[in-house]
Design a protein around this motif. Structure first.
Motif, PDB file in Angstrom:
ATOM      1  N   LEU A  71     102.312 135.142 -38.365  1.00 46.87           N
ATOM      2  CA  LEU A  71     100.986 134.904 -38.946  1.00 46.87           C
ATOM      3  C   LEU A  71     100.494 133.491 -38.633  1.00 46.87           C
ATOM      4  CD1 LEU A  71     101.614 136.626 -42.384  1.00 46.87           C
ATOM      5  CD2 LEU A  71     100.079 137.441 -40.590  1.00 46.87           C
ATOM      6  N   ASP A  72     101.391 132.517 -38.701  1.00 46.27           N
ATOM      7  CA  ASP A  72     101.011 131.132 -38.387  1.00 46.27           C
ATOM      8  C   ASP A  72     100.620 130.998 -36.916  1.00 46.27           C
ATOM      9  OD1 ASP A  72     101.539 130.466 -41.009  1.00 46.27           O
ATOM     10  OD2 ASP A  72     103.534 129.674 -40.595  1.00 46.27           O
ATOM     11  N   MET A  73     101.375 131.684 -36.058  1.00 42.91           N
ATOM     12  CA  MET A  73     101.056 131.665 -34.631  1.00 42.91           C
ATOM     13  C   MET A  73      99.691 132.295 -34.369  1.00 42.91           C
ATOM     14  SD  MET A  73     101.023 133.954 -31.820  1.00 42.91           S
ATOM     15  CE  MET A  73     102.066 135.300 -32.350  1.00 42.91           C
ATOM     16  N   ALA A  74      99.413 133.410 -35.048  1.00 45.65           N
ATOM     17  CA  ALA A  74      98.127 134.085 -34.874  1.00 45.65           C
ATOM     18  C   ALA A  74      96.983 133.176 -35.323  1.00 45.65           C
ATOM     19  CB  ALA A  74      98.115 135.390 -35.684  1.00 45.65           C
ATOM     20  N   ARG A  75      97.201 132.448 -36.404  1.00 50.37           N
ATOM     21  CA  ARG A  75      96.178 131.519 -36.891  1.00 50.37           C
ATOM     22  C   ARG A  75      95.927 130.409 -35.860  1.00 50.37           C
ATOM     23  NH1 ARG A  75      98.546 130.361 -41.245  1.00 50.37           N
ATOM     24  NH2 ARG A  75      97.509 131.855 -42.601  1.00 50.37           N
ATOM     25  N   GLY A  76      96.989 129.904 -35.273  1.00 47.61           N
ATOM     26  CA  GLY A  76      96.839 128.858 -34.262  1.00 47.61           C
ATOM     27  C   GLY A  76      96.094 129.349 -33.033  1.00 47.61           C
ATOM     28  N   LEU A  77      96.369 130.578 -32.618  1.00 57.29           N
ATOM     29  CA  LEU A  77      95.647 131.137 -31.484  1.00 57.29           C
ATOM     30  C   LEU A  77      94.174 131.340 -31.817  1.00 57.29           C
ATOM     31  CD1 LEU A  77      98.235 133.775 -30.180  1.00 57.29           C
ATOM     32  CD2 LEU A  77      97.657 131.569 -29.148  1.00 57.29           C
ATOM     33  N   GLY A  78      93.904 131.673 -33.092  1.00 58.46           N
ATOM     34  CA  GLY A  78      92.519 131.803 -33.524  1.00 58.46           C
ATOM     35  C   GLY A  78      91.775 130.488 -33.441  1.00 58.46           C
ATOM     36  N   LEU A  79      92.438 129.394 -33.803  1.00 62.29           N
ATOM     37  CA  LEU A  79      91.819 128.072 -33.703  1.00 62.29           C
ATOM     38  C   LEU A  79      91.510 127.721 -32.251  1.00 62.29           C
ATOM     39  CD1 LEU A  79      93.980 126.043 -36.260  1.00 62.29           C
ATOM     40  CD2 LEU A  79      91.529 126.501 -36.428  1.00 62.29           C
ATOM     41  N   ALA A  80      92.434 128.025 -31.360  1.00 60.49           N
ATOM     42  CA  ALA A  80      92.225 127.716 -29.948  1.00 60.49           C
ATOM     43  C   ALA A  80      91.031 128.485 -29.382  1.00 60.49           C
ATOM     44  CB  ALA A  80      93.481 128.045 -29.147  1.00 60.49           C
ATOM     45  N   LEU A 120      88.301 129.226 -30.850  1.00 59.70           N
ATOM     46  CA  LEU A 120      87.008 128.753 -31.348  1.00 59.70           C
ATOM     47  C   LEU A 120      86.248 127.931 -30.304  1.00 59.70           C
ATOM     48  CD1 LEU A 120      87.928 127.625 -34.982  1.00 59.70           C
ATOM     49  CD2 LEU A 120      86.633 129.660 -34.309  1.00 59.70           C
ATOM     50  N   LEU A 121      86.977 127.235 -29.452  1.00 62.75           N
ATOM     51  CA  LEU A 121      86.353 126.311 -28.513  1.00 62.75           C
ATOM     52  C   LEU A 121      86.173 126.874 -27.111  1.00 62.75           C
ATOM     53  CD1 LEU A 121      88.164 123.007 -29.578  1.00 62.75           C
ATOM     54  CD2 LEU A 121      85.896 123.822 -30.243  1.00 62.75           C
ATOM     55  N   ARG A 122      87.028 127.817 -26.723  1.00 61.27           N
ATOM     56  CA  ARG A 122      86.913 128.346 -25.356  1.00 61.27           C
ATOM     57  C   ARG A 122      87.602 129.691 -25.277  1.00 61.27           C
ATOM     58  NH1 ARG A 122      91.917 127.197 -22.827  1.00 61.27           N
ATOM     59  NH2 ARG A 122      93.191 125.694 -23.975  1.00 61.27           N
ATOM     60  N   ASP A 123      87.369 130.406 -24.210  1.00 60.45           N
ATOM     61  CA  ASP A 123      88.024 131.690 -23.985  1.00 60.45           C
ATOM     62  C   ASP A 123      89.491 131.436 -23.645  1.00 60.45           C
ATOM     63  OD1 ASP A 123      88.899 134.170 -23.328  1.00 60.45           O
ATOM     64  OD2 ASP A 123      87.433 134.537 -21.741  1.00 60.45           O
ATOM     65  N   ASP A 124      90.355 131.810 -24.546  1.00 61.69           N
ATOM     66  CA  ASP A 124      91.782 131.528 -24.383  1.00 61.69           C
ATOM     67  C   ASP A 124      92.574 132.806 -24.107  1.00 61.69           C
ATOM     68  OD1 ASP A 124      93.615 129.344 -24.398  1.00 61.69           O
ATOM     69  OD2 ASP A 124      94.452 130.082 -26.276  1.00 61.69           O
ATOM     70  N   GLU A 140      94.338 139.709 -33.293  1.00 65.67           N
ATOM     71  CA  GLU A 140      92.945 140.148 -33.194  1.00 65.67           C
ATOM     72  C   GLU A 140      92.152 139.734 -34.429  1.00 65.67           C
ATOM     73  OE1 GLU A 140      90.759 144.440 -33.488  1.00 65.67           O
ATOM     74  OE2 GLU A 140      92.508 144.322 -32.167  1.00 65.67           O
ATOM     75  N   VAL A 141      92.787 139.819 -35.595  1.00 67.25           N
ATOM     76  CA  VAL A 141      92.108 139.446 -36.837  1.00 67.25           C
ATOM     77  C   VAL A 141      91.758 137.963 -36.841  1.00 67.25           C
ATOM     78  CG1 VAL A 141      92.397 139.215 -39.330  1.00 67.25           C
ATOM     79  CG2 VAL A 141      93.187 141.276 -38.160  1.00 67.25           C
ATOM     80  N   PHE A 142      92.682 137.137 -36.342  1.00 65.01           N
ATOM     81  CA  PHE A 142      92.478 135.693 -36.376  1.00 65.01           C
ATOM     82  C   PHE A 142      91.582 135.188 -35.250  1.00 65.01           C
ATOM     83  CE2 PHE A 142      96.225 136.052 -39.065  1.00 65.01           C
ATOM     84  CZ  PHE A 142      95.891 135.178 -40.093  1.00 65.01           C
ATOM     85  N   THR A 143      91.041 136.096 -34.466  1.00 65.86           N
ATOM     86  CA  THR A 143      90.073 135.690 -33.449  1.00 65.86           C
ATOM     87  C   THR A 143      88.709 136.318 -33.723  1.00 65.86           C
ATOM     88  OG1 THR A 143      90.846 137.500 -32.008  1.00 65.86           O
ATOM     89  CG2 THR A 143      91.807 135.333 -31.651  1.00 65.86           C
ATOM     90  N   GLY A 144      88.524 136.835 -34.949  1.00 70.08           N
ATOM     91  CA  GLY A 144      87.279 137.501 -35.300  1.00 70.08           C
ATOM     92  C   GLY A 144      86.416 136.698 -36.260  1.00 70.08           C
ATOM     93  N   GLU A 145      85.343 137.328 -36.707  1.00 72.08           N
ATOM     94  CA  GLU A 145      84.352 136.666 -37.558  1.00 72.08           C
ATOM     95  C   GLU A 145      84.937 136.242 -38.890  1.00 72.08           C
ATOM     96  OE1 GLU A 145      79.786 137.648 -38.246  1.00 72.08           O
ATOM     97  OE2 GLU A 145      81.049 138.926 -39.496  1.00 72.08           O
ATOM     98  N   LEU A 146      85.833 137.064 -39.449  1.00 69.69           N
ATOM     99  CA  LEU A 146      86.417 136.723 -40.750  1.00 69.69           C
ATOM    100  C   LEU A 146      87.138 135.383 -40.691  1.00 69.69           C
ATOM    101  CD1 LEU A 146      87.368 137.166 -43.636  1.00 69.69           C
ATOM    102  CD2 LEU A 146      89.233 138.575 -42.734  1.00 69.69           C
ATOM    103  N   PHE A 147      87.934 135.187 -39.656  1.00 66.98           N
ATOM    104  CA  PHE A 147      88.683 133.938 -39.559  1.00 66.98           C
ATOM    105  C   PHE A 147      87.738 132.753 -39.399  1.00 66.98           C
ATOM    106  CE2 PHE A 147      90.843 130.685 -36.914  1.00 66.98           C
ATOM    107  CZ  PHE A 147      91.792 130.298 -37.840  1.00 66.98           C
TER     108      PHE A 147
END
Length: 208
Positions: free
Chosen positions: A172-181, A183-187, A109-116
């Motif tokens: 944590l690395d996986m969460a970061r990768g999901l956050g990147l995905a 950014l472009l579309r609803d994943d 959830e953190v890696f899909t928010g404004e902070l990330f």
């Protein structure tokens, strides 16, 4: 008489200090919002000052340079995130699959928010800005270490066991990768499936 004057001076300073702290906080929050919405190139001190409702001079009084402002902003929000995570530890389930799944969802959830999103713009800018790079690298290191430590605490993980430290970091690395995905579309659908599977992998490692 001197005691009275000193007390009066302290009373005068207190409202000023409160206003200064409030101004600083508005600038930090505005800087993160600007980074998330406009990216590095569109986020200037003047833009942040206008959004925060202060003059550019007031902004530069608190943060003399653009680099000072934005690195402080990301660090400020990261610290708030870590505080929030710790507060949310209390309602988590006892040790077991449910707790592991809840922690993984919390981290994602953190890696899909404004902070990330804001931090990502800052990280990318640092790759091309020599003056910014060492400061952001040091900041990323501090945030990364603290995030790992909090994840270990929430998962109640024993890092002396083989593979546990690496698997927690992998979370944590996986969460970061999901956050990147995201950014472009609803994943959401794929993210939900990945979180469920990774939670089982992580729980198996923790149990072993």
């Amino acid at each position: 008489m001197g005691v009275v004057r000193a007390a009066s001076a302290d009373a005068d300073r207190s409202p000023k200090q409160d206003r200064s702290r409030a101004t600083r906080r508005r600038l930090l929050e505005a800087a993160v919002a600007c980074l998330a919405e406009r990216g590095w190139s569109g986020s200037t001190v003047a833009v942040v000052a206008e959004r925060a409702g202060v003059t550019r001079g007031a902004a530069q009084h608190h943060f003399p340079t653009r680099e000072d402002l934005f690195t402080a902003a990301v660090e400020h929000v990261a610290e708030e995130w870590l505080t929030t995570i710790r507060r949310r530890e209390r309602p988590l389930a006892p040790s077991g699959p449910d707790r592991t799944r809840a922690v993984v969802e919390l981290l994602v959830e953190v890696f899909t928010g404004e902070l990330f999103r804001a931090a990502l713009h800052l990280w990318v800018a640092a790759a091309d800005e020599p003056g910014l790079r060492p400061r952001v690298a040091a900041l990323e290191g501090r945030i990364g270490r603290e995030a790992h430590r909090v994840a270990v605490e929430l998962l109640e993980a024993d890092e002396s066991a083989p593979g546990v430290r690496e698997t927690v970091q992998g979370t944590l690395d996986m969460a970061r990768g999901l956050g990147l995905a995201t950014l472009l579309r609803d994943d959401t659908a794929r993210r939900t499936a990945v979180v469920a599977q990774w939670s089982r992998v992580l729980q198996a490692t923790l149990r072993a």
